[in-house]
Design an enzyme around this catalytic site. Structure first.
Site, PDB file in Angstrom:
ATOM      1  N   GLU A   9     -24.833   8.870 -47.543  1.00 27.63           N
ATOM      2  CA  GLU A   9     -24.567   8.330 -48.878  1.00 27.63           C
ATOM      3  C   GLU A   9     -23.617   7.149 -48.787  1.00 27.63           C
ATOM      4  OE1 GLU A   9     -23.807  11.020 -52.311  1.00 27.63           O
ATOM      5  OE2 GLU A   9     -21.905   9.935 -52.463  1.00 27.63           O
ATOM      6  N   TYR A  41     -24.002   5.748 -58.146  1.00 22.69           N
ATOM      7  CA  TYR A  41     -24.041   5.109 -59.459  1.00 22.69           C
ATOM      8  C   TYR A  41     -22.725   5.440 -60.131  1.00 22.69           C
ATOM      9  CZ  TYR A  41     -26.746   3.706 -63.704  1.00 22.69           C
ATOM     10  OH  TYR A  41     -27.251   3.082 -64.814  1.00 22.69           O
ATOM     11  N   HIS A  69     -29.136   6.809 -56.882  1.00 18.92           N
ATOM     12  CA  HIS A  69     -28.489   7.735 -57.808  1.00 18.92           C
ATOM     13  C   HIS A  69     -28.668   7.225 -59.236  1.00 18.92           C
ATOM     14  CE1 HIS A  69     -25.542   9.964 -54.966  1.00 18.92           C
ATOM     15  NE2 HIS A  69     -26.520   9.435 -54.242  1.00 18.92           N
ATOM     16  N   ARG A  99     -25.793  14.448 -63.684  1.00 23.24           N
ATOM     17  CA  ARG A  99     -25.232  14.325 -65.034  1.00 23.24           C
ATOM     18  C   ARG A  99     -24.306  13.134 -65.105  1.00 23.24           C
ATOM     19  NH1 ARG A  99     -20.410  17.857 -67.359  1.00 23.24           N
ATOM     20  NH2 ARG A  99     -19.330  16.139 -66.291  1.00 23.24           N
ATOM     21  N   TYR A 140     -22.771  22.618 -56.837  1.00 24.22           N
ATOM     22  CA  TYR A 140     -21.360  22.831 -56.503  1.00 24.22           C
ATOM     23  C   TYR A 140     -21.157  24.248 -55.969  1.00 24.22           C
ATOM     24  CZ  TYR A 140     -19.936  18.506 -58.851  1.00 24.22           C
ATOM     25  OH  TYR A 140     -19.760  17.193 -59.203  1.00 24.22           O
ATOM     26  N   HIS A 144     -18.986  23.924 -60.611  1.00 22.45           N
ATOM     27  CA  HIS A 144     -18.676  22.639 -61.249  1.00 22.45           C
ATOM     28  C   HIS A 144     -17.439  22.816 -62.122  1.00 22.45           C
ATOM     29  CE1 HIS A 144     -18.993  19.094 -63.782  1.00 22.45           C
ATOM     30  NE2 HIS A 144     -19.903  18.610 -62.954  1.00 22.45           N
ATOM     31  N   ARG A 159     -32.758  25.217 -63.603  1.00 27.15           N
ATOM     32  CA  ARG A 159     -33.377  24.355 -64.620  1.00 27.15           C
ATOM     33  C   ARG A 159     -33.739  22.988 -64.017  1.00 27.15           C
ATOM     34  NH1 ARG A 159     -29.434  24.171 -69.594  1.00 27.15           N
ATOM     35  NH2 ARG A 159     -30.999  22.635 -70.298  1.00 27.15           N
ATOM     36  N   LYS A 160     -32.875  22.469 -63.146  1.00 26.22           N
ATOM     37  CA  LYS A 160     -33.167  21.180 -62.502  1.00 26.22           C
ATOM     38  C   LYS A 160     -34.391  21.287 -61.595  1.00 26.22           C
ATOM     39  CE  LYS A 160     -28.221  20.295 -62.035  1.00 26.22           C
ATOM     40  NZ  LYS A 160     -27.173  19.901 -61.081  1.00 26.22           N
ATOM     41  N   GLN A 171     -21.922  19.465 -53.310  1.00 22.66           N
ATOM     42  CA  GLN A 171     -20.631  18.792 -53.219  1.00 22.66           C
ATOM     43  C   GLN A 171     -20.009  19.190 -51.872  1.00 22.66           C
ATOM     44  OE1 GLN A 171     -18.394  16.461 -53.402  1.00 22.66           O
ATOM     45  NE2 GLN A 171     -18.653  16.460 -55.634  1.00 22.66           N
TER      46      GLN A 171
END
Length: 292
Positions: A9, A41, A69, A99, A140, A144, A159-160, A171
């Site tokens: 990244e 981003y 991103h 998010r 996470y 989170h 859900r994602k 993370q």
């Protein structure tokens, strides 16, 4: 040990000096043939143009697969969809749907933009409606900071995935048991996609503390002791950091992990060293033996 995969990244640079640093790092890490590289981003879409420019340049000047991103923050659905279409048009086929952090930074509560995507699950679904992107999402292992519970986190992750994501990237963490407990809970909840560990080699311990506070990651006491009094000794800190990250990755690999995502902070040295110790190295030139 079977073949290992890595990804890196990067973040879009602000200055010409940072630009030089970034492209030097990309040039050094590219021969390791990463599965993909990603470009972040900024909070509130603050780096939108620089992210797009960096992604476009990676596509144009390298053979790397690049993931862009994208966040839900400070933009309507139409604005985000325009970004997605622009990425598809230049050849981006992989999105990291997040998010995002509130524009005001840590401490400000997250509020969905009126008319925007409310969360990463909605963003992932929106991206799939635009084009058949490959979609990665975040997770996470230690919860989170805004989530009421780890169970709620795992429900959001599911859900994602149901919205179209095919990979989750964690993370950063330093206790491997935390990662494996999270994976076990996610699998029990029906999450079957790869959950790739995010690895943060420690280039600056003070900076790491700040990031850990923001994202809710725990820094074990053993690490605090290891990096104690090394702020003014970068050479020793670098050696310690490479050793710590390599030991963590090797321990994960011994238990079956095959893909590692490195948060490089636009620096190549530590990620390259850890990859070397994992056995991820540049492929020898095809004609090397014949030339010899």
């Amino acid at each position: 040990m079977s073949e290992l995969y890595v990804s890196f990244e990067f973040f879009p640079p602000k200055t010409s000096q940072m630009q030089e640093r970034l492209w030097s790092s990309i040039a050094r890490l590219a021969p390791l043939e990463p599965d993909f590289v990603s470009v972040t981003y900024g909070a509130g879409g603050s780096t939108r143009e620089r992210t797009h420019e960096t992604v476009a340049r990676v596509l144009k000047e390298t053979s790397l697969s690049v993931a862009a991103h994208l966040t839900c923050v400070a933009a309507t659905r139409e604005e985000v969809d325009d970004v997605l279409r622009a990425y598809w048009e230049i050849g981006v086929r992989h999105i990291v749907a997040l998010r995002g952090d509130p524009p005001g930074g840590p401490g400000e509560p997250y509020r969905p933009h009126p008319g925007g995507y409310a969360n990463a699950a909605e963003l992932a679904a929106g991206a799939r409606n635009i084009a058949p992107f490959e979609i990665s999402v975040g997770c996470y292992p230690e919860k989170h900071p805004d989530s009421p519970s780890l169970a709620a986190d795992i429900d959001m992750l599911k859900r994602k995935i149901d919205a179209g994501a095919s990979r989750a990237i964690t993370q950063f963490f330093f206790d491997n048991d935390v990662y494996f407990r999270f994976v076990e809970r996610a699998r029990a909840a029906g999450v079957g996609v790869p959950i790739v560990p995010g690895i943060m080699p420690v280039s600056n311990f003070a900076g790491l503390r700040k990031m850990a506070d923001i994202c809710g990651a725990t820094i074990p006491g053993r690490l605090v002791k290891l990096f104690q009094n090394l702020d003014e000794d970068p050479a020793t800190r670098q050696l310690v950091a490479a050793t710590v990250a390599a030991e963590q990755c090797l321990a994960l690999a011994e238990q079956g992990v095959r893909h590692f995502h490195f948060y490089t902070l636009n620096r190549d040295e530590l990620a390259y060293a850890v990859c070397h110790m994992l056995g991820v190295r540049p492929k020898p030139a095809r004609n090397a033996d014949a030339a010899a």
